[in-house]
Scaffold this motif. Structure first.
Motif, PDB file in Angstrom:
ATOM      1  N   PHE A   1      -6.225  15.312  -4.135  1.00  0.00           N
ATOM      2  CA  PHE A   1      -4.994  16.020  -4.135  1.00  0.00           C
ATOM      3  C   PHE A   1      -3.645  15.262  -4.084  1.00  0.00           C
ATOM      4  CE2 PHE A   1      -7.956  19.181  -2.625  1.00  0.00           C
ATOM      5  CZ  PHE A   1      -8.070  20.092  -3.535  1.00  0.00           C
TER       6      PHE A   1
ATOM      7  N   PRO B   1       3.324   4.786  -4.935  1.00  0.00           N
ATOM      8  CA  PRO B   1       4.523   4.908  -5.836  1.00  0.00           C
ATOM      9  C   PRO B   1       4.939   6.525  -5.816  1.00  0.00           C
ATOM     10  CG  PRO B   1       2.321   4.610  -7.088  1.00  0.00           C
ATOM     11  CD  PRO B   1       2.083   4.506  -5.821  1.00  0.00           C
TER      12      PRO B   1
ATOM     13  N   CYS C   1      -0.001  12.472  -1.136  1.00  0.00           N
ATOM     14  CA  CYS C   1       0.531  10.948  -0.809  1.00  0.00           C
ATOM     15  C   CYS C   1       1.678  10.801  -1.837  1.00  0.00           C
ATOM     16  CB  CYS C   1      -0.420   9.843  -1.065  1.00  0.00           C
ATOM     17  SG  CYS C   1      -1.680  10.278  -0.226  1.00  0.00           S
TER      18      CYS C   1
ATOM     19  N   MET D   1       0.769  -1.250   0.103  1.00  0.00           N
ATOM     20  CA  MET D   1      -0.159   0.004  -0.043  1.00  0.00           C
ATOM     21  C   MET D   1       0.729   1.277   0.144  1.00  0.00           C
ATOM     22  SD  MET D   1      -3.178  -0.210  -0.575  1.00  0.00           S
ATOM     23  CE  MET D   1      -4.062   1.176   0.148  1.00  0.00           C
TER      24      MET D   1
ATOM     25  N   VAL E   1      -4.726   5.721 -12.556  1.00  0.00           N
ATOM     26  CA  VAL E   1      -4.638   5.548 -11.062  1.00  0.00           C
ATOM     27  C   VAL E   1      -5.588   4.279 -10.811  1.00  0.00           C
ATOM     28  CG1 VAL E   1      -4.588   7.739 -10.657  1.00  0.00           C
ATOM     29  CG2 VAL E   1      -7.020   6.965 -10.952  1.00  0.00           C
ATOM     30  N   SER E   2      -5.306   3.428  -9.584  1.00  0.00           N
ATOM     31  CA  SER E   2      -5.908   2.399  -9.480  1.00  0.00           C
ATOM     32  C   SER E   2      -7.183   2.518  -8.849  1.00  0.00           C
ATOM     33  CB  SER E   2      -5.007   1.551  -8.251  1.00  0.00           C
ATOM     34  OG  SER E   2      -4.788   2.225  -7.120  1.00  0.00           O
TER      35      SER E   2
ATOM     36  N   ARG F   1     -11.088  12.045  -1.807  1.00  0.00           N
ATOM     37  CA  ARG F   1     -10.195  11.629  -0.738  1.00  0.00           C
ATOM     38  C   ARG F   1      -8.867  11.583  -1.415  1.00  0.00           C
ATOM     39  NH1 ARG F   1     -11.543   5.978   0.627  1.00  0.00           N
ATOM     40  NH2 ARG F   1     -10.733   6.234   2.796  1.00  0.00           N
TER      41      ARG F   1
ATOM     42  N   ASN G   1      -7.670  19.120 -12.562  1.00  0.00           N
ATOM     43  CA  ASN G   1      -6.557  18.411 -11.998  1.00  0.00           C
ATOM     44  C   ASN G   1      -5.444  17.887 -13.067  1.00  0.00           C
ATOM     45  OD1 ASN G   1      -5.199  15.978 -11.169  1.00  0.00           O
ATOM     46  ND2 ASN G   1      -6.663  15.833  -9.473  1.00  0.00           N
TER      47      ASN G   1
HETATM   48  C1  HEC Z   1      -4.694   9.310   0.275  1.00  0.00           C
HETATM   49  C2  HEC Z   1      -3.556   9.028  -0.575  1.00  0.00           C
HETATM   50  C3  HEC Z   1      -3.200   9.123  -2.037  1.00  0.00           C
HETATM   51  C4  HEC Z   1      -3.718   9.970  -2.981  1.00  0.00           C
HETATM   52  C5  HEC Z   1      -4.479  11.242  -2.521  1.00  0.00           C
HETATM   53  C6  HEC Z   1      -3.582   9.720  -4.200  1.00  0.00           C
HETATM   54  N1  HEC Z   1      -2.927   8.514  -4.226  1.00  0.00           N
HETATM   55 FE1  HEC Z   1      -2.139   7.415  -5.708  1.00  0.00          FE
HETATM   56  N2  HEC Z   1      -1.903   5.755  -4.827  1.00  0.00           N
HETATM   57  C7  HEC Z   1      -2.063   5.717  -3.488  1.00  0.00           C
HETATM   58  C8  HEC Z   1      -1.754   4.408  -2.877  1.00  0.00           C
HETATM   59  C9  HEC Z   1      -1.779   3.945  -1.340  1.00  0.00           C
HETATM   60  C10 HEC Z   1      -1.428   3.681  -3.890  1.00  0.00           C
HETATM   61  C11 HEC Z   1      -0.902   2.154  -4.030  1.00  0.00           C
HETATM   62  C12 HEC Z   1      -1.956   1.267  -3.790  1.00  0.00           C
HETATM   63  C13 HEC Z   1      -3.271   1.617  -4.561  1.00  0.00           C
HETATM   64  O1  HEC Z   1      -3.057   1.351  -5.750  1.00  0.00           O
HETATM   65  O2  HEC Z   1      -4.189   1.988  -3.950  1.00  0.00           O
HETATM   66  C14 HEC Z   1      -1.489   4.547  -5.264  1.00  0.00           C
HETATM   67  C15 HEC Z   1      -1.298   4.165  -6.723  1.00  0.00           C
HETATM   68  C16 HEC Z   1      -1.201   5.216  -7.525  1.00  0.00           C
HETATM   69  C17 HEC Z   1      -0.679   4.759  -8.879  1.00  0.00           C
HETATM   70  C18 HEC Z   1      -0.243   3.423  -9.417  1.00  0.00           C
HETATM   71  C19 HEC Z   1      -1.416   2.672  -9.880  1.00  0.00           C
HETATM   72  C20 HEC Z   1      -1.221   1.248  -9.959  1.00  0.00           C
HETATM   73  O3  HEC Z   1      -2.172   0.454 -10.630  1.00  0.00           O
HETATM   74  O4  HEC Z   1      -0.010   0.550  -9.807  1.00  0.00           O
HETATM   75  C21 HEC Z   1      -0.995   5.913  -9.506  1.00  0.00           C
HETATM   76  C22 HEC Z   1      -0.553   5.964 -11.085  1.00  0.00           C
HETATM   77  C23 HEC Z   1      -1.364   7.016  -8.901  1.00  0.00           C
HETATM   78  N3  HEC Z   1      -1.657   6.224  -7.685  1.00  0.00           N
HETATM   79  C24 HEC Z   1      -1.666   8.339  -9.249  1.00  0.00           C
HETATM   80  C25 HEC Z   1      -2.452   9.160  -8.272  1.00  0.00           C
HETATM   81  C26 HEC Z   1      -2.991  10.634  -8.909  1.00  0.00           C
HETATM   82  C27 HEC Z   1      -2.788  11.078 -10.289  1.00  0.00           C
HETATM   83  C28 HEC Z   1      -3.509  11.135  -7.769  1.00  0.00           C
HETATM   84  C29 HEC Z   1      -4.279  12.236  -7.831  1.00  0.00           C
HETATM   85  C30 HEC Z   1      -5.413  12.497  -8.762  1.00  0.00           C
HETATM   86  C31 HEC Z   1      -3.247  10.333  -6.584  1.00  0.00           C
HETATM   87  N4  HEC Z   1      -2.689   9.099  -6.841  1.00  0.00           N
HETATM   88  C32 HEC Z   1      -3.833  10.511  -5.259  1.00  0.00           C
HETATM   89  C33 HEC Z   1      -2.167   6.899  -2.528  1.00  0.00           C
HETATM   90  C34 HEC Z   1      -3.011   8.019  -2.864  1.00  0.00           C
END
Ligand code: HEC
Ligand code: HEC
Length: 182
Positions: free
Chosen positions: A147, A90, A151, A87, A125-126, A144, A106
């Protein structure tokens, strides 16, 4: 005294002084040390840093004002770093200067949304990014996760300022005895 006795005495003295320096509160930073050339500031090893009063001062004594480290360079290499546990958000393998993320737009979702990921070859994004707090999957990015830089951080060439013996989940599993894995 015989010459051999004098020699033995000198050796014991040198060893004693050496051992004495190794323990106690002797500061690691020598104030008389020559200042580093302008622009190049020595970064202490993590063990040195952990011994000083405030590792962020990089061993400089309180009366002096150490030169600031140069700003870290953001890596823009598209080379992903390993994730230490499932978790872990990246780290971002590209620069994000000027990407607008606010109430109106965004920029990250332009490339990382489902719709455009084929065009930009960005990993979408996942599904967790579409979930609300009750794990309902929404049609748009969840507030959530809006932004992104809450993270995700860019990758830089900054050296750690304080000692850190963090071990990733995979390394812990690899080191665990066979019985513990079952
Ligand atoms: C609250 C924390 C949080 C926020 C805010 C967040 N992420 Fe993430 N993100 C994570 C976590 C934890 C992971 C790895 C586990 C998962 O996929 O949920 C991740 C994984 C990813 C991945 C890899 C997906 C994959 O399939 O491996 C990408 C690309 C990414 N985030 C982009 C973004 C983008 C762009 C935004 C804003 C729109 C964003 N994240 C906002 C926590 C966050
Ligand atoms: C112009 C398109 C574009 C924009 C805008 C963009 N990215 Fe990316 N991003 C990519 C691509 C392409 C990759 C795949 C690796 C690479 O080529 O750099 C990537 C990789 C990532 C990864 C690594 C995912 C993984 O699985 O390791 C994260 C995290 C990420 N971006 C976050 C962000 C955040 C946060 C923003 C906004 C501040 C953002 N990106 C804006 C194109 C974009």
């Amino acid at each position: 005294m015989k010459p051999m006795q004098i020699l033995a005495f000198i050796i014991v003295l040198i060893v004693g002084v050496g051992l004495g320096r190794g323990c106690g509160n002797t500061p690691t930073h020598k104030p008389e040390a020559a200042p580093a050339a302008k622009g190049t500031v020595a970064v202490p090893t993590t063990t040195q840093a952990s011994k000083s009063i405030d590792a962020m001062r990089r061993g400089a004594d309180l009366k002096s004002e150490p030169e600031s480290l140069p700003l870290a360079r953001v890596e823009n290499t598209d080379i992903r770093r390993e994730r230490a546990y499932p978790m872990q958000p990246p780290t971002i393998p590209h620069a994000i200067d000027g990407y607008q993320v606010d109430q109106h737009a965004n920029r990250c979702m332009l490339c990382h949304g489902q719709a455009n990921s084929a065009q930009f070859q960005a990993p979408p994004v996942s599904v967790t990014h579409y979930m609300d707090r009750d794990s309902q999957v929404l049609a748009e990015i969840s507030p959530r996760r809006y932004f992104c830089v809450q993270c995700h951080v860019v990758q830089t060439d900054a050296q750690p300022l304080i000692a850190n013996d963090f071990t990733g989940a995979d390394a812990i599993l690899a080191a665990a005895p066979e019985t513990a894995k079952e």
